[in-house]
Scaffold this motif. Sequence first.
Motif, short mmCIF file in Angstrom:
data_model
loop_
_atom_site.label_atom_id
_atom_site.label_comp_id
_atom_site.label_asym_id
_atom_site.label_seq_id
_atom_site.Cartn_x
_atom_site.Cartn_y
_atom_site.Cartn_z
N THR A 1 0.84 -1.21 0.00
CA THR A 1 0.00 0.00 0.00
C THR A 1 0.87 1.25 0.00
O THR A 1 1.97 1.25 0.57
N PRO A 2 0.42 2.33 -0.63
CA PRO A 2 1.19 3.58 -0.68
C PRO A 2 1.48 4.13 0.71
O PRO A 2 0.62 4.15 1.59
N SER A 3 2.73 4.59 0.91
CA SER A 3 3.17 5.18 2.18
C SER A 3 2.95 4.23 3.36
O SER A 3 2.85 4.68 4.50
N ALA A 4 2.89 2.93 3.09
CA ALA A 4 2.74 1.91 4.14
C ALA A 4 1.50 2.14 5.00
O ALA A 4 1.50 1.88 6.21
N THR A 5 0.40 2.63 4.39
CA THR A 5 -0.79 2.99 5.15
C THR A 5 -1.66 1.80 5.53
O THR A 5 -2.53 1.91 6.41
N GLY A 6 -1.47 0.66 4.89
CA GLY A 6 -2.37 -0.47 5.14
C GLY A 6 -1.95 -1.39 6.27
O GLY A 6 -2.72 -2.24 6.69
N GLY A 7 -0.72 -1.23 6.77
CA GLY A 7 -0.20 -2.16 7.76
C GLY A 7 -0.92 -2.14 9.09
O GLY A 7 -1.45 -3.17 9.54
N GLN A 8 -0.95 -0.99 9.74
CA GLN A 8 -1.54 -0.91 11.08
C GLN A 8 -3.04 -1.22 11.13
O GLN A 8 -3.49 -1.91 12.05
N PRO A 9 -3.84 -0.73 10.17
CA PRO A 9 -5.27 -1.09 10.21
C PRO A 9 -5.50 -2.61 10.17
O PRO A 9 -6.39 -3.13 10.86
N MET A 10 -4.69 -3.33 9.38
CA MET A 10 -4.84 -4.78 9.31
C MET A 10 -4.34 -5.45 10.59
O MET A 10 -4.92 -6.45 11.04
N GLN A 11 -3.29 -4.90 11.19
CA GLN A 11 -2.84 -5.43 12.47
C GLN A 11 -3.94 -5.27 13.53
O GLN A 11 -4.23 -6.20 14.30
N LEU A 12 -4.53 -4.09 13.56
CA LEU A 12 -5.61 -3.80 14.51
C LEU A 12 -6.79 -4.74 14.28
O LEU A 12 -7.41 -5.23 15.23
N TYR A 13 -7.09 -5.00 13.01
CA TYR A 13 -8.21 -5.89 12.66
C TYR A 13 -7.99 -7.29 13.24
O TYR A 13 -8.89 -7.85 13.89
N TYR A 14 -6.79 -7.84 13.04
CA TYR A 14 -6.53 -9.19 13.53
C TYR A 14 -6.40 -9.25 15.04
O TYR A 14 -6.79 -10.25 15.67
N MET A 15 -5.89 -8.18 15.65
CA MET A 15 -5.80 -8.14 17.11
C MET A 15 -7.20 -8.09 17.72
O MET A 15 -7.46 -8.74 18.74
N GLN A 16 -8.10 -7.35 17.09
CA GLN A 16 -9.48 -7.29 17.56
C GLN A 16 -10.17 -8.65 17.38
O GLN A 16 -10.90 -9.10 18.26
N LYS A 17 -9.90 -9.30 16.24
CA LYS A 17 -10.49 -10.62 15.98
C LYS A 17 -10.03 -11.64 17.02
O LYS A 17 -10.76 -12.58 17.34
N ASP A 18 -8.82 -11.44 17.54
CA ASP A 18 -8.28 -12.36 18.55
C ASP A 18 -8.75 -12.02 19.96
O ASP A 18 -8.30 -12.63 20.93
N GLY A 19 -9.61 -11.01 20.08
CA GLY A 19 -10.21 -10.71 21.37
C GLY A 19 -9.53 -9.65 22.19
O GLY A 19 -9.86 -9.45 23.36
N HIS A 20 -8.56 -8.93 21.61
CA HIS A 20 -7.88 -7.87 22.35
C HIS A 20 -8.67 -6.57 22.31
O HIS A 20 -9.35 -6.28 21.32
#
Length: 345
Positions: A92-111
């Motif tokens: 993704t441009p300017s590395a903008t997609g990394g953190q939102p996807m990390q947050l998504y999976y962390m939320q899915k794991d119950g955090h």
Amino acid sequence: MKRKNIVSAMIFLVLVALTFYAILKGNDMGEVAVAVQELQKGYLIEAIVSAIFFVAMEGTMIWYLMRGLQEPVVWRRCIGYSFVGFFYSGITPSATGGQPMQLYYMQKDGHKVSNSTVVLMTVAVIYKFVLVVLGAGILLFYHVPLKEYLKNYMYLYYLGLLLNVVLVAILLFVMISPNCFKGIVTGGEKLLKKIKLLKHSEERTEKLIKMADQYHEAILFFGKNKGKIVVVIVGTLLQRCSVFFMTWLVYRGMGMSGQSMLTVMILQASVYIAVDMLPLPGAQGITEMMYKTVFAQTFSGAYLAASMCVTRGLNFYFLLIVSAVVALWCHVQSGKSKRGIQKET
């Protein structure tokens, strides 16, 4: 496939083509291949370990900070979040997609979203902060040689450093200002309701406000536990230096001599600083072209293109492939409940 995804894929492929053009232009690929084959296996293995360490270290810091917030979390799962971040940042441009996807999976794991957000923002701020400090130090103590090596790319170095300074300032302001963060959260919800992407819900609004309050509590926790921030700063410094050190390993592995380890690491750091904030997926194309200019006096003949292939291959393309596999694994595993995570702990 969505139109947006098709466009993104096309842009990515165009940049890959530009990258290969930068590598192939003016080089005898037969000689380059021979030069790559001459790389000593021991140094190659160390370079691969250095590349893996670069990504895994971020996961370790996520794990450390989440444990500090009393979140039940597994170390290897956090390593997975780090690879997910690398993959989506790389495409993704300017590395903008990394953190939102990390947050998504962390939320899915119950955090908790509030804790996950604080941890990811803390890691991001410190990551950028360390880069700014390194960039400013290089500019202060290595300015004249740097201009000789970077030549026409010196303006990109200034731009990259400036953009990182601005980003760090913005992220810090959002982090330490509870009203600002709460305004962003509630304002975003209002905007989505206005354009009819969300329906009105008092319960959701209350949850968002509660999340913002929890976020502020987490910020206060780290403010009272500055030792944890110091640990993450040191860890980030090691992480940053590991990817610069990789170039030195390639340099020595190809039998090169004459440049000190510090000089090679500074030159690689200057390339990173210059391209870090550019709106290109993985900074493809420009990274390779800049590398050829910056290291023209360091690697001779076919070794210049060969070193670029190995270094860039390891610190981006190899890690991107590994990250894609890990991201797929995280997607398969993302349905686990919070109770499952606690049992694993």
